[in-house]
Design a protein around this motif. Structure first.
Motif, PDB file in Angstrom:
ATOM      1  N   GLN A  26      49.168  36.184  42.294  1.00 25.70           N
ATOM      2  CA  GLN A  26      48.481  37.368  41.801  1.00 25.70           C
ATOM      3  C   GLN A  26      49.217  38.057  40.656  1.00 25.70           C
ATOM      4  O   GLN A  26      48.605  38.478  39.687  1.00 25.70           O
ATOM      5  CB  GLN A  26      48.258  38.367  42.945  1.00 25.70           C
ATOM      6  N   LEU A  27      50.530  38.191  40.768  1.00 23.07           N
ATOM      7  CA  LEU A  27      51.286  38.966  39.778  1.00 23.07           C
ATOM      8  C   LEU A  27      51.795  38.129  38.610  1.00 23.07           C
ATOM      9  O   LEU A  27      52.045  38.662  37.533  1.00 23.07           O
ATOM     10  CB  LEU A  27      52.461  39.671  40.459  1.00 23.07           C
ATOM     11  N   ARG A  28      52.010  36.845  38.857  1.00 20.51           N
ATOM     12  CA  ARG A  28      52.526  35.938  37.822  1.00 20.51           C
ATOM     13  C   ARG A  28      53.836  36.459  37.231  1.00 20.51           C
ATOM     14  O   ARG A  28      54.100  36.318  36.044  1.00 20.51           O
ATOM     15  CB  ARG A  28      51.469  35.696  36.753  1.00 20.51           C
ATOM     16  N   ASP A  29      54.624  37.078  38.084  1.00 20.24           N
ATOM     17  CA  ASP A  29      55.922  37.616  37.701  1.00 20.24           C
ATOM     18  C   ASP A  29      56.832  37.485  38.913  1.00 20.24           C
ATOM     19  O   ASP A  29      56.599  38.122  39.939  1.00 20.24           O
ATOM     20  CB  ASP A  29      55.782  39.081  37.275  1.00 20.24           C
ATOM     21  N   PHE A 146      39.366  33.933  42.798  1.00 20.16           N
ATOM     22  CA  PHE A 146      38.841  34.002  44.162  1.00 20.16           C
ATOM     23  C   PHE A 146      39.715  34.908  45.025  1.00 20.16           C
ATOM     24  O   PHE A 146      39.204  35.755  45.765  1.00 20.16           O
ATOM     25  CB  PHE A 146      38.777  32.599  44.776  1.00 20.16           C
ATOM     26  N   SER A 147      41.035  34.756  44.944  1.00 23.69           N
ATOM     27  CA  SER A 147      41.946  35.573  45.756  1.00 23.69           C
ATOM     28  C   SER A 147      41.835  37.049  45.408  1.00 23.69           C
ATOM     29  O   SER A 147      41.844  37.904  46.296  1.00 23.69           O
ATOM     30  CB  SER A 147      43.391  35.106  45.558  1.00 23.69           C
ATOM     31  N   MET A 148      41.734  37.343  44.127  1.00 28.52           N
ATOM     32  CA  MET A 148      41.622  38.743  43.715  1.00 28.52           C
ATOM     33  C   MET A 148      40.327  39.364  44.241  1.00 28.52           C
ATOM     34  O   MET A 148      40.319  40.504  44.691  1.00 28.52           O
ATOM     35  CB  MET A 148      41.683  38.858  42.193  1.00 28.52           C
ATOM     36  N   ARG A 149      39.242  38.587  44.213  1.00 28.54           N
ATOM     37  CA  ARG A 149      37.952  39.117  44.663  1.00 28.54           C
ATOM     38  C   ARG A 149      37.859  39.181  46.183  1.00 28.54           C
ATOM     39  O   ARG A 149      37.494  40.206  46.759  1.00 28.54           O
ATOM     40  CB  ARG A 149      36.811  38.245  44.112  1.00 28.54           C
ATOM     41  N   GLU A 150      38.176  38.081  46.849  1.00 31.61           N
ATOM     42  CA  GLU A 150      37.917  37.986  48.278  1.00 31.61           C
ATOM     43  C   GLU A 150      39.084  38.429  49.164  1.00 31.61           C
ATOM     44  O   GLU A 150      38.858  38.905  50.266  1.00 31.61           O
ATOM     45  CB  GLU A 150      37.521  36.547  48.646  1.00 31.61           C
ATOM     46  N   LEU A 152      42.014  40.306  47.859  1.00 33.53           N
ATOM     47  CA  LEU A 152      42.501  41.621  47.432  1.00 33.53           C
ATOM     48  C   LEU A 152      41.370  42.634  47.314  1.00 33.53           C
ATOM     49  O   LEU A 152      41.606  43.809  47.101  1.00 33.53           O
ATOM     50  CB  LEU A 152      43.230  41.512  46.090  1.00 33.53           C
ATOM     51  N   ASP A 153      40.110  42.160  47.434  1.00 34.84           N
ATOM     52  CA  ASP A 153      38.935  43.025  47.417  1.00 34.84           C
ATOM     53  C   ASP A 153      38.803  43.821  46.117  1.00 34.84           C
ATOM     54  O   ASP A 153      38.370  44.964  46.123  1.00 34.84           O
ATOM     55  CB  ASP A 153      38.952  43.959  48.633  1.00 34.84           C
ATOM     56  N   MET A 154      39.217  43.220  45.000  1.00 39.37           N
ATOM     57  CA  MET A 154      39.075  43.871  43.700  1.00 39.37           C
ATOM     58  C   MET A 154      37.656  43.636  43.192  1.00 39.37           C
ATOM     59  O   MET A 154      37.052  42.596  43.475  1.00 39.37           O
ATOM     60  CB  MET A 154      40.092  43.297  42.709  1.00 39.37           C
ATOM     61  N   ASP A 155      37.114  44.605  42.451  1.00 40.80           N
ATOM     62  CA  ASP A 155      35.769  44.406  41.924  1.00 40.80           C
ATOM     63  C   ASP A 155      35.828  43.548  40.657  1.00 40.80           C
ATOM     64  O   ASP A 155      36.884  43.348  40.066  1.00 40.80           O
ATOM     65  CB  ASP A 155      35.035  45.727  41.697  1.00 40.80           C
ATOM     66  N   ILE A 156      34.664  43.031  40.278  1.00 37.23           N
ATOM     67  CA  ILE A 156      34.588  42.088  39.157  1.00 37.23           C
ATOM     68  C   ILE A 156      35.138  42.702  37.866  1.00 37.23           C
ATOM     69  O   ILE A 156      35.886  42.053  37.134  1.00 37.23           O
ATOM     70  CB  ILE A 156      33.120  41.630  38.939  1.00 37.23           C
TER      71      ILE A 156
END
Length: 197
Positions: A26-29, A146-150, A152-156
């Motif tokens: 997710q963070l790429r850091d 997919f991970s960010m949406r499903e 982490l529940d982030m919106d589009i």
């Protein structure tokens, strides 16, 4: 660290590996991912975290990490220097107040649910092990969206801002991720209700 026997060295090592893999995606850091995982594990090992089983504990730790990842992504957009992020001591106390009353007992809305039957737990664990394998087999950009949406529940719109994508491309990546995950899980012989016991 709680005295629970499930918080042994091997369990914590496996949990840390899973958390770190998810945070890096997710963070790429590397440094921000390490910090987020360390904070999540520290909160999970606090004296107030008493759990009766591994699955519940792991879910709770991932929930803490999820919040830290979202906060880090939002803060990164507002600031250039990641080291200027505020200390999360206040956040932890707010989190504690949300879960526990002034006597240290669970608030009604936060009280853990009863455990399912052991065979249901095993079926779910097997499903999520395979799901994790299939998720990690996705192309990196597809898995990340997919991970960010499903997860982490982030919106589009937020995903598009974070990854510099247009909404159409983001939707295409989500569709591909879901299709490939379904195909992968089906190839392993799983059906929809296997995740539900």
């Amino acid at each position: 660290m709680p005295a629970n026997s499930y918080l042994d060295h091997a369990y914590l090592a496996d949990l840390r590996r899973d958390l770190l893999r998810f945070a890096r995606l997710q963070l790429r850091d590397e440094h921000l991912a390490e910090d987020a995982v360390q904070e999540a594990l520290t909160a999970a090992c606090s004296p107030s975290s008493e759990f009766s089983g591994r699955a519940q504990h792991k879910t709770w730790v991932f929930a803490i990490l999820r919040n830290k990842l979202i906060d880090t992504m939002r803060a990164r957009r507002r600031t250039i220097n990641a080291s200027s992020l505020e200390d999360d001591a206040d956040e932890n106390s707010v989190f504690d107040r949300e879960l526990f009353d002034e006597r240290g007992h669970w608030n009604d809305h936060a009280r853990p649910h009863p455990w399912p039957r052991p065979e249901t737990v095993v079926a779910r664990q097997q499903f999520w092990t395979l799901f994790d394998w299939c998720l990690n087999a996705l192309p990196e950009s597809t898995g990340r969206v997919f991970s960010m949406r499903e997860l982490l529940d982030m919106d589009i719109a937020e995903i598009c801002r974070e990854l510099d994508l247009d909404a159409n491309h983001c939707s295409v990546l989500l569709y591909r991720a879901r299709t490939r995950l379904r195909t992968c899980l089906s190839a392993k012989g799983l059906e929809t209700n296997d995740a539900l016991g």
